[in-house]
Motif scaffolding. Structure first.
Motif, mmCIF file in Angstrom:
data_model
loop_
_atom_site.group_PDB
_atom_site.id
_atom_site.type_symbol
_atom_site.label_atom_id
_atom_site.label_comp_id
_atom_site.label_asym_id
_atom_site.label_seq_id
_atom_site.Cartn_x
_atom_site.Cartn_y
_atom_site.Cartn_z
ATOM 1 N N GLU A 182 0.824 -1.206 0.000
ATOM 2 C CA GLU A 182 0.000 0.000 0.000
ATOM 3 C C GLU A 182 0.861 1.261 0.000
ATOM 4 O O GLU A 182 0.447 2.308 -0.507
ATOM 5 C CB GLU A 182 -0.938 0.000 1.213
ATOM 6 C CG GLU A 182 -1.968 1.105 1.225
ATOM 7 C CD GLU A 182 -3.059 0.919 0.181
ATOM 8 O OE1 GLU A 182 -3.674 1.929 -0.212
ATOM 9 O OE2 GLU A 182 -3.298 -0.230 -0.235
ATOM 10 N N ARG A 183 2.074 1.165 0.539
ATOM 11 C CA ARG A 183 2.971 2.319 0.527
ATOM 12 C C ARG A 183 3.349 2.704 -0.903
ATOM 13 O O ARG A 183 3.447 3.885 -1.238
ATOM 14 C CB ARG A 183 4.233 2.015 1.335
ATOM 15 C CG ARG A 183 4.038 2.059 2.843
ATOM 16 C CD ARG A 183 5.294 1.640 3.579
ATOM 17 N NE ARG A 183 5.176 1.942 5.000
ATOM 18 C CZ ARG A 183 5.785 2.956 5.615
ATOM 19 N NH1 ARG A 183 6.572 3.761 4.916
ATOM 20 N NH2 ARG A 183 5.615 3.168 6.901
ATOM 21 N N LEU A 184 3.577 1.718 -1.754
ATOM 22 C CA LEU A 184 3.919 2.008 -3.141
ATOM 23 C C LEU A 184 2.729 2.625 -3.874
ATOM 24 O O LEU A 184 2.887 3.535 -4.697
ATOM 25 C CB LEU A 184 4.398 0.742 -3.855
ATOM 26 C CG LEU A 184 5.867 0.350 -3.610
ATOM 27 C CD1 LEU A 184 6.082 -0.122 -2.167
ATOM 28 C CD2 LEU A 184 6.320 -0.725 -4.574
ATOM 29 N N VAL A 185 1.525 2.136 -3.558
ATOM 30 C CA VAL A 185 0.313 2.701 -4.155
ATOM 31 C C VAL A 185 0.134 4.154 -3.716
ATOM 32 O O VAL A 185 -0.230 5.023 -4.512
ATOM 33 C CB VAL A 185 -0.918 1.858 -3.769
ATOM 34 C CG1 VAL A 185 -2.199 2.507 -4.282
ATOM 35 C CG2 VAL A 185 -0.789 0.442 -4.305
ATOM 36 N N ALA A 186 0.414 4.429 -2.445
ATOM 37 C CA ALA A 186 0.280 5.794 -1.934
ATOM 38 C C ALA A 186 1.222 6.744 -2.659
ATOM 39 O O ALA A 186 0.846 7.877 -3.005
ATOM 40 C CB ALA A 186 0.565 5.811 -0.435
ATOM 41 N N ILE A 187 2.447 6.301 -2.912
ATOM 42 C CA ILE A 187 3.416 7.148 -3.601
ATOM 43 C C ILE A 187 2.958 7.423 -5.029
ATOM 44 O O ILE A 187 3.010 8.564 -5.515
ATOM 45 C CB ILE A 187 4.804 6.489 -3.577
ATOM 46 C CG1 ILE A 187 5.359 6.517 -2.153
ATOM 47 C CG2 ILE A 187 5.759 7.187 -4.546
ATOM 48 C CD1 ILE A 187 6.622 5.729 -1.962
ATOM 49 N N GLU A 188 2.482 6.389 -5.718
ATOM 50 C CA GLU A 188 1.992 6.608 -7.077
ATOM 51 C C GLU A 188 0.817 7.574 -7.080
ATOM 52 O O GLU A 188 0.724 8.461 -7.938
ATOM 53 C CB GLU A 188 1.594 5.289 -7.735
ATOM 54 C CG GLU A 188 1.089 5.484 -9.144
ATOM 55 C CD GLU A 188 0.802 4.190 -9.877
ATOM 56 O OE1 GLU A 188 0.258 4.258 -10.997
ATOM 57 O OE2 GLU A 188 1.114 3.117 -9.339
ATOM 58 N N ASP A 189 -0.098 7.432 -6.131
ATOM 59 C CA ASP A 189 -1.250 8.336 -6.057
ATOM 60 C C ASP A 189 -0.809 9.779 -5.820
ATOM 61 O O ASP A 189 -1.409 10.724 -6.361
ATOM 62 C CB ASP A 189 -2.207 7.894 -4.949
ATOM 63 C CG ASP A 189 -3.054 6.701 -5.350
ATOM 64 O OD1 ASP A 189 -3.032 6.333 -6.541
ATOM 65 O OD2 ASP A 189 -3.738 6.131 -4.478
ATOM 66 N N ALA A 190 0.226 9.971 -5.006
ATOM 67 C CA ALA A 190 0.722 11.326 -4.755
ATOM 68 C C ALA A 190 1.231 11.958 -6.044
ATOM 69 O O ALA A 190 0.944 13.132 -6.337
ATOM 70 C CB ALA A 190 1.824 11.293 -3.702
ATOM 71 N N TYR A 191 1.965 11.192 -6.835
ATOM 72 C CA TYR A 191 2.477 11.722 -8.104
ATOM 73 C C TYR A 191 1.361 11.915 -9.126
ATOM 74 O O TYR A 191 1.456 12.799 -9.980
ATOM 75 C CB TYR A 191 3.560 10.796 -8.656
ATOM 76 C CG TYR A 191 4.924 11.067 -8.082
ATOM 77 C CD1 TYR A 191 5.772 11.999 -8.670
ATOM 78 C CD2 TYR A 191 5.363 10.408 -6.944
ATOM 79 C CE1 TYR A 191 7.029 12.267 -8.140
ATOM 80 C CE2 TYR A 191 6.618 10.661 -6.404
ATOM 81 C CZ TYR A 191 7.444 11.592 -7.005
ATOM 82 O OH TYR A 191 8.681 11.866 -6.482
ATOM 83 N N GLN A 192 0.321 11.093 -9.055
ATOM 84 C CA GLN A 192 -0.828 11.284 -9.942
ATOM 85 C C GLN A 192 -1.572 12.568 -9.593
ATOM 86 O O GLN A 192 -2.193 13.194 -10.461
ATOM 87 C CB GLN A 192 -1.801 10.104 -9.815
ATOM 88 C CG GLN A 192 -1.282 8.787 -10.346
ATOM 89 C CD GLN A 192 -1.791 8.485 -11.741
ATOM 90 O OE1 GLN A 192 -2.299 9.360 -12.430
ATOM 91 N NE2 GLN A 192 -1.654 7.238 -12.166
ATOM 92 N N ALA A 193 -1.520 12.976 -8.334
ATOM 93 C CA ALA A 193 -2.368 14.071 -7.863
ATOM 94 C C ALA A 193 -1.821 15.452 -8.167
ATOM 95 O O ALA A 193 -2.590 16.364 -8.491
ATOM 96 C CB ALA A 193 -2.578 13.930 -6.352
ATOM 97 N N MET A 194 -0.488 15.629 -8.068
ATOM 98 C CA MET A 194 0.027 16.999 -8.116
ATOM 99 C C MET A 194 1.520 17.013 -8.365
ATOM 100 O O MET A 194 2.206 16.007 -8.148
ATOM 101 C CB MET A 194 -0.266 17.707 -6.792
ATOM 102 C CG MET A 194 0.551 17.163 -5.624
ATOM 103 S SD MET A 194 0.045 17.791 -4.013
ATOM 104 C CE MET A 194 -1.404 16.765 -3.701
#
Length: 343
Positions: free
Chosen positions: A233-245
């Motif tokens: 889930e940590r890797l997913v969180a990092i990808e989501d952060a880069y997707q967001a902004m």
């Protein structure tokens, strides 16, 4: 055909590799809706100009969670994320094994360092960089990823992998623009654009809100990516952060330190990503999505930015009609800056 028909849901449930929990369904996010609109527009245009052409090849796909929240909701709506669904119980004997992209070639990192050491060293370098995330009210992010369209016709499912390039401009007040380009091989690119007023769009975190302080950042990421889901889930969180902004260097450095604390993290090696950029790859193996999968993130070794995300089935395809090992999704991050214009 209505996406709410119970017979369609029942049929698709049989080939969903992840058990469906009705309590987890959510409305498709705006990015998924934009992707769906672009794909369907491209398909309608192409079918109108090639009405007498050969039938599309049949492939089987599964849901990529980064595109939408509910697997069954996605399929019945007509679009899935990048990935492959196995042979359905009703599929005919001529159903072809789904094609997947070639795996990237990873090379050993000289010196024998481990993943946490490499990431912390890179974080220390990145934190010293000047700000490079631009200026303006809109958070502009451009990615290229897999997607596909799926047609359910009676008891036959016809799907086709379609690369997408997606650009988003989102302001603090929720206004902005989404542009999705379908990059179908052998066809002209087709772009669908939607403009939204205040409140029309939202992000998991407000633009510019992610902290460069490691402890604060971990708390921010954990609100939408609970630790109970496991290390992947940590890797997913990092990808989501880069997707967001767009992310300034201090935040990129904090994300690298956050990733370095991931239990079981592997140093995959040096690699060139899907568009030829050199990077450092780290991975974790997990079956939290339902099948044994290697999740890989690739970082630019100068800027510390995430440039590519890959998911690969490692030891079992379950009901998915692919050959192991199989790359089932990738996302390439092409650009990220704050800007004053939505173009």
């Amino acid at each position: 055909m209505s996406p709410d028909r119970p017979d369609v849901v029942a049929l698709l449930a049989a080939v969903n590799p992840v058990p469906h929990d009705p309590g987890t369904d959510r409305t498709l996010d705006m990015r998924a809706r934009a992707d769906l609109a672009a794909i369907l527009t491209s398909l309608r245009d192409e079918e109108s100009s090639h009405a007498q052409g050969p039938p599309l090849s049949t492939k089987r796909h599964w849901c990529r969670r980064a595109v939408v929240a509910g697997a069954v909701a996605v399929v019945t709506a007509g679009v899935l994320g990048a990935g492959m669904m196995g042979r359905a119980p009703w599929a005919g004997p001529d159903t072809a094994r789904a094609a997947t992209p070639a795996a990237l070639t990873y090379r050993p990192v000289p010196g024998g360092a481990d993943a946490p050491t490499m990431l912390r060293t890179l974080a220390a370098q990145v934190r010293q960089l000047p700000r490079d995330d631009g200026h303006g009210r809109y958070a502009n992010v451009t990615v290229r990823e897999w997607s596909l369209w799926t047609r359910v016709d009676g008891r036959q499912v016809t799907s086709e992998v379609v690369p997408l390039e997606r650009r988003s401009w989102i302001a603090d007040d929720g206004s902005g623009r989404l542009s999705t380009t379908v990059l179908r091989p052998g066809a002209s690119p087709r772009t669908t654009t939607a403009v939204y007023g205040p409140g029309g769009l939202s992000m998991m975190w407000p633009a510019g809100s992610l902290s460069g302080d490691s402890r604060t950042l971990a708390e921010q990421l954990g609100r939408g990516h609970p630790a109970g889901n496991g290390p992947a889930e940590r890797l997913v969180a990092i990808e989501d952060a880069y997707q967001a902004m767009p992310l300034e260097p201090s935040v990129r450095a904090a994300l690298l330190r956050y990733l370095a604390d991931t239990p079981g993290l592997l140093l995959t090696g040096q690699v060139s990503d899907r568009v030829g950029r050199p990077g450092l790859a780290v991975s974790i193996d997990s079956d939290y999505s339902g099948l044994p999968t290697r999740y890989t993130l690739i970082f630019d070794t100068t800027t510390g930015a995430l440039i590519d995300s890959e998911e690969t089935l490692t030891s079992s395809a379950g009901k998915l009609n692919v050959t192991i090992p199989a790359v089932i999704s990738y996302t390439v991050f092409l650009g990220s800056r704050y800007t004053s214009r939505t173009e």
